[in-house]
Design a protein around this motif. Structure first.
Motif, short mmCIF file in Angstrom:
data_model
loop_
_atom_site.label_atom_id
_atom_site.label_comp_id
_atom_site.label_asym_id
_atom_site.label_seq_id
_atom_site.Cartn_x
_atom_site.Cartn_y
_atom_site.Cartn_z
N GLN A 34 -5.82 -10.68 6.34
CA GLN A 34 -4.66 -9.79 6.23
C GLN A 34 -4.97 -8.50 6.95
O GLN A 34 -6.07 -7.95 6.81
CB GLN A 34 -4.34 -9.48 4.77
CG GLN A 34 -3.14 -8.57 4.57
CD GLN A 34 -1.85 -9.20 5.10
OE1 GLN A 34 -1.47 -10.28 4.65
NE2 GLN A 34 -1.19 -8.53 6.04
N PRO B 149 -3.69 -4.35 14.61
CA PRO B 149 -4.18 -3.98 13.28
C PRO B 149 -5.47 -3.20 13.38
O PRO B 149 -6.39 -3.61 14.09
CB PRO B 149 -4.40 -5.34 12.60
CG PRO B 149 -4.58 -6.32 13.72
CD PRO B 149 -3.75 -5.80 14.85
N MET C 124 -3.39 -4.57 8.73
CA MET C 124 -2.43 -3.48 8.62
C MET C 124 -2.39 -2.74 9.96
O MET C 124 -3.42 -2.34 10.49
CB MET C 124 -2.85 -2.51 7.52
CG MET C 124 -2.12 -1.18 7.52
SD MET C 124 -0.33 -1.31 7.25
CE MET C 124 -0.32 -1.75 5.51
N ARG C 125 -1.16 -2.55 10.49
CA ARG C 125 -0.99 -1.75 11.71
C ARG C 125 -0.79 -0.30 11.30
O ARG C 125 0.32 0.20 11.25
CB ARG C 125 0.19 -2.28 12.52
CG ARG C 125 -0.03 -3.66 13.12
CD ARG C 125 1.09 -4.06 14.08
NE ARG C 125 2.40 -4.07 13.42
CZ ARG C 125 3.36 -3.17 13.64
NH1 ARG C 125 3.16 -2.17 14.48
NH2 ARG C 125 4.50 -3.26 13.00
N MET C 126 -1.88 0.37 11.00
CA MET C 126 -1.79 1.78 10.61
C MET C 126 -1.16 2.61 11.72
O MET C 126 -1.39 2.36 12.91
CB MET C 126 -3.18 2.31 10.30
CG MET C 126 -3.75 1.81 8.98
SD MET C 126 -2.93 2.51 7.53
CE MET C 126 -3.71 4.13 7.47
#
Length: 359
Positions: free
Chosen positions: A195, A205, A197-199
């Motif tokens: 999993q 990601p 996350m595209r901060m």
């Protein structure tokens, strides 16, 4: 007799290798090559006894050079390794060993038929803390190895600060943790789920967690991200290795200055606190020198195959994360604020080394 070496790439990592080779007294740094004029000027100032050049071919053509150190960007390494093989030189290289996994496996096939020493910097294998924990596990103190939990989150390199060919953070930095998990498990990856996350709504990601199993049933989870409080007033990080067996545990934390290892075994309970040791380039260079002088590849030297496997699973886990509802939170304006802050920071995590000075 000192070992004659030519260094290709005199940026952040090239300078670090130069420092350690200078300190050891075992290396004659005959050449330093860089295509950047500022880096060459710095090399002339720091290493006046070396020949400073812009054309790497001079190093490969010089029969007196025994070793090439490959510390430029990943897109240059495939051809440089091939040149080193053609000129019959030992090879010490940064990771990844090429800019695509197809080229990496091409290099593995080439090197495994080669009779010279070839090693890659997968630095965690030579760290005192991982060596200490591995010995404790091998002694049976925690029973059967069952669960590997590894986390490395810092402010670190922001997107756009140096991952052009090495890939997003989970590949470039994360492959060290993918490698060390495999080293502990002593086995190959079998199943996984990731999993990401595209901060700051960046395209890739910058935080990923993968978990799964090895073929021997050992379970892993690996978390890596350069997303840990870039704009907090006082920066911090979260880095640990937590290994669980059927009878005991070993764990490690560090603050980039001091590492603390805690060993909770069936016969012994130990707490060891020692200097962190950085990237352990001194150990890597000394083991490399020993291998060349002895004419035998020391098993402590990470191989091209080790690097290719770590790189391949770095890409596989990233691709899996991209398939699994990859959200984007934040905005690019925040990312630009992070980059601007980092351009002016004197102390921090993963700051790029200024070209004109040694840090």
């Amino acid at each position: 007799m000192k070992i004659r070496v030519g260094l290709i790439g005199f940026g952040r990592m090239g300078q670090m290798y130069w420092e350690e080779m200078q300190k050891s007294g075992r290396w004659d740094i005959a050449y330093i090559c860089d295509t950047d004029s500022v880096s060459r000027e710095l090399a002339k100032k720091l290493s006046p006894s070396s020949r400073i050049i812009s054309d790497e071919q001079e190093i490969f053509d010089d029969c007196s050079i025994e070793v090439v150190g490959l510390f430029a960007l990943a897109d240059s390494r495939n051809e440089q390794i091939k040149k080193a093989v053609r000129s019959n030189k030992h090879i010490l290289t940064e990771k990844p060993i090429a800019d695509t996994i197809e080229k990496e496996w091409e290099i593995v096939d080439l090197i495994e038929k080669y009779n010279k020493v070839a090693a890659v910097n997968l630095y965690l294998r030579n760290s005192w803390y991982h060596q200490t924990m591995k010995r404790f596990i091998d002694e049976g103190e925690i029973g059967e190895l069952a669960i590997l939990r590894i986390c490395h989150m810092t402010p670190g390199l922001a997107p756009g600060e140096g991952h052009e060919y090495e890939g997003p953070a989970y590949h470039d930095c994360g492959m060290h943790y993918i490698d060390i998990a495999r080293w502990y498990a002593g086995n190959e990856y079998k199943t996984w789920h990731a999993q990401g996350m595209r901060m700051w709504n960046y395209k890739d990601p910058w935080w990923v967690q993968s978990h799964g199993t090895f073929q021997n049933g050992v379970v892993f989870d690996i978390t890596q991200g350069f997303v840990y409080g870039q704009l907090s007033r006082n920066q911090t990080h979260n880095s640990y290795t937590d290994i669980i067996g059927t009878k005991g545990i070993v764990r490690m934390t560090h603050d980039f200055r001091t590492a603390v290892v805690e060993l909770h075994g069936v016969n012994r309970t130990l707490r060891i606190e020692k200097p962190f040791g950085g990237k352990n380039l001194d150990k890597l260079c000394n083991i490399m020198a020993d291998s060349i002088e002895n004419g035998k590849h020391d098993p402590r030297l990470p191989s091209m195959r080790d690097a290719a496997i770590a790189s391949q699973y770095g890409w596989i886990f990233l691709e899996d994360a991209c398939r699994n509802e990859l959200p984007g939170i934040g905005n690019l304006q925040t990312l630009e604020e992070i980059r601007e802050r980092r351009r002016h920071m004197k102390e921090g995590y993963g700051l790029l080394r200024p070209k004109k000075t040694m840090v």
